[in-house]
Design an enzyme around this catalytic site. Structure first.
Site, PDB file in Angstrom:
ATOM      1  N   GLU A  74       0.793  -1.170  -0.100  1.00 48.33           N
ATOM      2  CA  GLU A  74       0.008   0.274  -0.215  1.00 48.33           C
ATOM      3  C   GLU A  74       1.211   1.256  -0.107  1.00 48.33           C
ATOM      4  OE1 GLU A  74      -3.351   1.536   3.229  1.00 48.33           O
ATOM      5  OE2 GLU A  74      -1.067   1.928   2.857  1.00 48.33           O
TER       6      GLU A  74
ATOM      7  N   ILE B  67      -8.974   2.904   9.787  1.00 45.31           N
ATOM      8  CA  ILE B  67      -7.521   2.982  10.404  1.00 45.31           C
ATOM      9  C   ILE B  67      -6.134   4.100   9.276  1.00 45.31           C
ATOM     10  CG2 ILE B  67      -5.097   2.420  11.080  1.00 45.31           C
ATOM     11  CD1 ILE B  67      -6.415  -0.455  10.919  1.00 45.31           C
ATOM     12  N   PRO B  68      -7.008   5.698   9.199  1.00 47.26           N
ATOM     13  CA  PRO B  68      -6.483   6.263   8.535  1.00 47.26           C
ATOM     14  C   PRO B  68      -5.302   6.487   9.018  1.00 47.26           C
ATOM     15  CG  PRO B  68      -7.899   7.018  10.222  1.00 47.26           C
ATOM     16  CD  PRO B  68      -8.640   5.867   9.943  1.00 47.26           C
ATOM     17  N   HIS B  69      -4.291   6.420   8.003  1.00 48.26           N
ATOM     18  CA  HIS B  69      -2.832   6.279   8.684  1.00 48.26           C
ATOM     19  C   HIS B  69      -1.413   7.195   7.549  1.00 48.26           C
ATOM     20  CE1 HIS B  69      -3.771   2.922   6.262  1.00 48.26           C
ATOM     21  NE2 HIS B  69      -2.273   3.250   5.742  1.00 48.26           N
ATOM     22  N   ALA B  70      -0.645   7.455   8.027  1.00 45.10           N
ATOM     23  CA  ALA B  70       0.071   8.480   6.827  1.00 45.10           C
ATOM     24  C   ALA B  70       1.352   8.731   7.699  1.00 45.10           C
ATOM     25  CB  ALA B  70      -0.490   9.654   6.837  1.00 45.10           C
TER      26      ALA B  70
END
Lengths: 131, 153
Positions: A74, B67-70
């Site tokens: 991803e 699960i927002p993620h960065a």
């Protein structure tokens, strides 16, 4: 032929090069990439037996490794502007794969080119691309 | 050393009942909360990084979880935040269901392996049905912390 949706099927022995190849292919085709990691109970049991570990321990490691592969892919996909959808399931690889092909109306399968992939190749109703 | 979610999730990064009703508003609310608690140094850059991912994938992983993620240098270290929405928020989940439990993860650009490990650990933890139920029923942030601590191996 128009490939709008690819499904990449991964198992615990997948290496990272297949992730890059899949992302590049989807970038070239401007396709969506669905990624499925299947944990096969039989393989987990066999591995546990061979390594003298508890099935629970092997399953935990396999699942964590699976999620890591999915999120590695991803991360690379985001860098390349490729849309992804990540999935992890327990079950028979062939049955789970076929269910996903139907559920998400997949146009082509991406799989690691190896002997065991033949069982998917034989029963698949859509094109297969071996990476 | 094995990464523990409970060591990175702070009590002050937990919102028991988020007010926002939709995805981007929920991310804004969570980030604003983290900025107010001085857990994030650049809220705008953080939101931009999260929004980039939301446009390219569904961070709603199903079963009422998002699960927002960065990876972004808007944060100095690996960081978790938690929010709960009684009504549920549409995170374009893979199963089409609204998300009631939202875990936000961020790490600096240079900490990719920790970041991937954190996502893997959290995804595995939240696949367990009893854990999801406990998190939905928890009464306060301390209970949330305790549930995570007890259930991560």
């Amino acid at each position: 032929m128009d490939f709008k949706k690819f499904l990449l099927v991964l198992t615990e022995d997948a290496d990272q090069s297949i992730l890059t190849d899949a992302v590049q292919l989807c970038k070239d085709f401007k396709s969506k990439l669905y990624v499925l990691f299947v944990i096969e109970p039989n393989r987990v049991s066999r591995l546990a037996s061979l390594t003298h570990q508890k099935v629970k321990v092997v399953h935990k490691k396999t699942e964590e490794d699976g999620w890591k592969l999915l999120y590695l892919l991803e991360d690379e996909a985001v860098e390349n502007g490729v849309w992804t959808s990540l999935h992890l399931e327990d079950g028979n690889q062939l049955k789970v794969t076929n269910r996903y092909v139907d559920a998400y109306e997949i146009d082509a399968l991406l799989i690691k080119r190896k002997e065991e992939s033949k069982k998917i190749f034989v029963s698949s109703s859509i094109p297969i691309i071996g990476l | 050393m094995e990464l523990k979610i409970s060591e990175y999730l702070k009590l002050e990064a937990i919102i028991m009942d988020i007010k926002a009703k939709e995805k981007i508003a929920a991310i804004d609310e969570l980030v604003e909360h983290m900025v107010a608690k001085k857990l994030v140094r650049d809220g705008k850059a953080f939101i931009k990084a999260l929004a980039k991912r939301e446009n390219l994938e569904s961070t709603g992983i199903g079963d009422g979880i998002a699960i927002p993620h960065a990876r972004t240098d808007a944060v100095q270290d690996l960081i978790f935040a938690f929010a709960r929405s009684p009504e549920g928020i549409d995170f374009s989940s893979i199963d089409g269901k609204p998300s009631h439990i939202i875990f936000l993860i961020a790490s600096p650009e240079g900490k990719k392996s920790e970041y991937i490990m954190a996502l893997a650990k959290l995804s595995r933890l939240l696949r367990k049905h009893p854990v999801r139920e406990l998190l939905r029923d928890a009464k306060n942030p301390k209970e949330i912390m305790e549930i995570i601590r007890k259930n991560e191996e």
